[in-house]
Design an enzyme around this catalytic site. Structure first.
Site, PDB file in Angstrom:
ATOM      1  CG  ASP A  44      57.867  39.447   2.319  1.00  0.00           C
ATOM      2  OD1 ASP A  44      57.745  39.212   3.525  1.00  0.00           O
ATOM      3  OD2 ASP A  44      57.061  39.036   1.459  1.00  0.00           O
ATOM      4  CE1 TYR A  49      54.276  35.456  -2.638  1.00  0.00           C
ATOM      5  CE2 TYR A  49      56.280  36.660  -2.135  1.00  0.00           C
ATOM      6  CZ  TYR A  49      54.949  36.419  -1.898  1.00  0.00           C
ATOM      7  OH  TYR A  49      54.298  37.144  -0.936  1.00  0.00           O
ATOM      8  CE  LYS A  74      55.287  36.367   2.981  1.00  0.00           C
ATOM      9  NZ  LYS A  74      55.841  36.714   1.661  1.00  0.00           N
ATOM     10  CG  HIS A 107      51.875  32.478   2.045  1.00  0.00           C
ATOM     11  ND1 HIS A 107      52.767  32.346   1.010  1.00  0.00           N
ATOM     12  CD2 HIS A 107      51.297  33.692   1.864  1.00  0.00           C
ATOM     13  CE1 HIS A 107      52.724  33.422   0.244  1.00  0.00           C
ATOM     14  NE2 HIS A 107      51.846  34.260   0.748  1.00  0.00           N
TER      15      HIS A 107
END
Ligand code: A2P
Length: 274
Positions: A44, A49, A74, A107
């Site tokens: 995930d 990120y 996301k 998100h």
């Protein structure tokens, strides 16, 4: 790896590796490789990120078939606000070095989310995404999206840990046929000092000859949610997967449920600044 079926028939492994705060480069590449080696088949990540390239590389280096791995990424808030769903999705594909994702999520519930979801529906229809969903949606966000969507979200990914069970929202989603994934299942950075030192959890862990982290993960699984523990350490990655050979009793589940303090480690989806 145990799986459950999403509302569109797609299978999803109930435990996945989380990579929020895993550094781009060797740290994430190694974590992904160690996880896949241990038996994880679900990773995930998210655009924000900043480690999609490393996730893609770890998967490639693992030698495991792409189609045997469930990959989530996301759609970031700024891309939703600037109407860039298609572009952002294609950028994620390129970074991950894949031609489809298994799950694509909104998100956070920012403005223009309904429009972004409609774009995701098109990508889903085109076969570029196997399941679409949302993240950090309260009940009222889901109810609002329901007015415009054509495809029921397969997933709502939300915060939950023993001090923030989020049980009401979980129950609502499950009633609606929306599967729930939980982020920071161990309480994230803060929980690391608190939850894993909790006396009740430590006692239950001792009774099963397991660690507190394993008990927390097991609690999540027995509540019927999909759990995404993050670690960049091989021993912990292995430890967090070793949760399918014991079961918490009803009494232990009740004790775990009783630890709830409605104490978030992340932002409230009704009040965030990013
Ligand atoms: P690390 O990556 O250094 O192992 P989350 O709740 O967001 O999944 O975060 C879990 C946090 O706890 C991470 O900071 C992770 O750090 C750490 N962690 C993950 N697995 C374990 C474990 N089995 N035991 C102790 N700490 C863990």
């Amino acid at each position: 790896m145990n799986q459950i079926k999403l509302n569109n028939g797609v299978d999803i492994p109930v435990l996945g590796l989380g990579v929020f705060r895993s550094k781009d480069g060797e740290e994430t590449i190694d974590a992904v490789k160690w996880a896949l080696e241990a038996g994880y088949r679900h990773i995930d990540t998210a655009k924000v990120y900043g480690n999609e390239v490393s996730v893609g590389q770890g998967i490639k280096e693992s030698g495991i078939d792409r189609k045997d791995i469930f990959i989530t990424t996301k759609l970031w808030n700024d891309d939703i606000r600037s109407h860039r769903t298609l572009e952002a999705f294609n950028e994620s594909l390129e970074k991950l070095d894949t031609d489809y994702v298994d799950l694509y999520l909104i998100h956070w519930p920012v403005d223009f989310r309904a429009e972004a979801y409609a774009e995701m529906e098109k990508l889903y229809e085109a076969g570029k995404i196997r399941a679409i969903g949302v993240s950090n949606f309260h009940k009222h966000h889901l109810q609002e999206l329901e007015k415009t969507y054509h495809i029921v979200p397969a997933i709502n990914q939300i915060e939950s840990n023993p001090y923030f069970s989020n049980q009401e929202l979980i129950d609502y989603c499950l009633e609606k046929g929306i599967a729930v994934e939980v982020w920071s299942p161990l309480g994230g950075l803060k929980g690391h000092d608190g939850i894993l030192e909790d006396e009740t959890i430590k006692k239950i862990a001792k009774a099963h000859d397991k660690t507190p982290a394993q008990v927390v993960i097991r609690w999540h699984l027995q509540r019927g949610v999909i759990v995404l523990p993050k670690s960049v350490h091989q021993s912990r990655i292995n430890e967090n997967l070793d949760v399918f050979n014991f079961k918490l009793t009803d009494e232990e589940m009740a004790l775990m449920n009783g630890l709830n303090r409605n104490q978030r480690v992340g932002s409230d989806p009704d009040n965030f600044t990013f």
